[in-house]
Design a protein around this motif. Structure first.
Motif, short mmCIF file in Angstrom:
data_model
loop_
_atom_site.label_atom_id
_atom_site.label_comp_id
_atom_site.label_asym_id
_atom_site.label_seq_id
_atom_site.Cartn_x
_atom_site.Cartn_y
_atom_site.Cartn_z
N VAL A 117 3.60 -1.54 3.59
CA VAL A 117 2.44 -0.67 3.79
C VAL A 117 2.18 -0.55 5.29
N PRO A 118 2.45 0.62 5.90
CA PRO A 118 2.15 0.80 7.32
C PRO A 118 0.69 1.20 7.52
N ILE A 119 -0.03 0.47 8.37
CA ILE A 119 -1.44 0.75 8.64
C ILE A 119 -1.68 0.78 10.15
N ASP A 120 -2.01 1.94 10.67
CA ASP A 120 -2.41 2.08 12.07
C ASP A 120 -1.42 1.40 13.02
N GLY A 121 -0.14 1.67 12.80
CA GLY A 121 0.88 1.11 13.67
C GLY A 121 1.29 -0.31 13.34
N VAL A 122 0.62 -0.93 12.38
CA VAL A 122 0.97 -2.28 11.95
C VAL A 122 1.53 -2.21 10.53
N ARG A 123 2.73 -2.77 10.34
CA ARG A 123 3.35 -2.71 9.02
C ARG A 123 3.16 -4.04 8.30
N PHE A 124 2.57 -3.97 7.11
CA PHE A 124 2.41 -5.14 6.25
C PHE A 124 3.55 -5.16 5.24
N GLU A 125 4.12 -6.34 5.03
CA GLU A 125 5.22 -6.48 4.09
C GLU A 125 4.93 -7.63 3.12
N LEU A 126 5.41 -7.47 1.90
CA LEU A 126 5.30 -8.54 0.92
C LEU A 126 6.26 -9.66 1.30
N CYS A 127 5.75 -10.88 1.27
CA CYS A 127 6.57 -12.04 1.60
C CYS A 127 6.33 -13.14 0.56
N GLY A 206 -10.44 -9.22 16.05
CA GLY A 206 -11.19 -9.12 14.81
C GLY A 206 -11.54 -7.69 14.46
N ASN A 207 -11.93 -6.89 15.46
CA ASN A 207 -12.28 -5.49 15.21
C ASN A 207 -11.08 -4.70 14.73
N LYS A 208 -9.93 -4.94 15.33
CA LYS A 208 -8.73 -4.22 14.90
C LYS A 208 -8.36 -4.61 13.48
N PHE A 209 -8.47 -5.90 13.18
CA PHE A 209 -8.17 -6.36 11.83
C PHE A 209 -9.13 -5.73 10.82
N SER A 210 -10.41 -5.61 11.21
CA SER A 210 -11.41 -5.01 10.35
C SER A 210 -11.04 -3.57 10.00
N MET A 211 -10.62 -2.80 10.99
CA MET A 211 -10.26 -1.41 10.73
C MET A 211 -9.05 -1.31 9.81
N MET A 212 -8.07 -2.17 10.02
CA MET A 212 -6.88 -2.14 9.19
C MET A 212 -7.18 -2.54 7.76
N VAL A 213 -8.04 -3.56 7.61
CA VAL A 213 -8.36 -4.05 6.27
C VAL A 213 -9.06 -2.99 5.43
#
Length: 242
Positions: A117-127, A206-213
């Motif tokens: 799942v790509p979010i705002d330039g950060v890609r999350f992957e299942l691990c 923390g703010n960047k993480f908040s937006m991505m979440v």
């Protein structure tokens, strides 16, 4: 008009939408929002349980097919007396996708989880294996799982952010239970304040993480709770620090 499901053949199930959480009578997992329901019997199914496919696959398990079952497999397949979903790490008590060759199991909703799942330039992957603790529960192993099957996590490619699959669902359900007006069953999910713990105390991170979440929840929590119509974009995320 309603639809008949083999697990509830006596009455039709109709698509209903309530904000109050429920327990699916198919997979026995929690859900919020729309569901297929029989008011006469108080019987409810996730959409994924209502329209489960005879066979399915997940990209996390390459070239492996899963067969849909109404009940977990027999005793010969039991691990530590119970079966556990390989995705969320929680027990399998009802509807399940099962791979007989390898003994893998997936809840119907968990079977829909995307691998990337790509979010705002950060890609999350299942691990499957992670080195850091979850940003919400602050543990490596989610509650309710077992040593052999801890469940998956979404981890950012930079390895800074890590959340257990099951914690996405738990955050929404806890947010509902802690809502300001316990008697207001019409309170929308958009007004829920989610108790998300952040491990990094740096305000900028923390703010960047908040937006991505906030964006991430629209995809992942809706899948796990069995309601693709849930809009979580406007959720208020509250960061709690220990």
């Amino acid at each position: 008009m309603g639809k008949i499901h083999p697990s509830h053949p006596d009455h039709e199930l109709q698509l209903k939408c309530f904000e109050k959480p429920y327990t699916c009578d198919g997979c026995k997992q929690r859900g919020i929002g729309s569901r297929y329901r029989c008011d006469l019997c108080n019987f409810e199914l996730h959409e994924e349980c209502m329209f489960a496919s005879p066979t399915a696959h997940h990209d996390f398990f390459k070239n492996s097919d899963f067969k849909f079952l109404y009940q977990p497999p027999g005793q010969e397949y039991f691990r530590e007396d119970y079966r556990y979903c390989d995705a969320c790490g929680q027990t399998v008590k009802g509807f399940v996708y099962h791979n007989e060759k390898n003994g893998w199991d997936l809840h119907p909703c968990c079977q829909k989880l995307p691998c990337k799942v790509p979010i705002d330039g950060v890609r999350f992957e299942l691990c499957k294996k992670v080195l850091s603790k979850c940003h919400w529960c602050n543990k490596k192993k989610p509650d309710g799982s077992v040593s052999k099957i801890r469940g998956w996590s979404y981890v950012s490619k930079c390895n800074k952010y890590h959340i257990h699959v099951n914690c996405f669902k738990e955050m929404v359900l806890e947010g509902w239970e802690n809502r300001a007006c316990q008697d207001d069953c019409s309170l929308t999910l958009q007004n829920l304040e989610l108790p998300l713990q952040r491990k990094n105390r740096n305000q900028r991170n923390g703010n960047k993480f908040s937006m991505m979440v906030k964006i991430f929840f629209k995809t992942i929590a809706a899948i796990l709770l069995g309601d693709p119509t849930i809009s979580l974009t406007c959720l208020l995320v509250k960061f709690l620090s220990k």
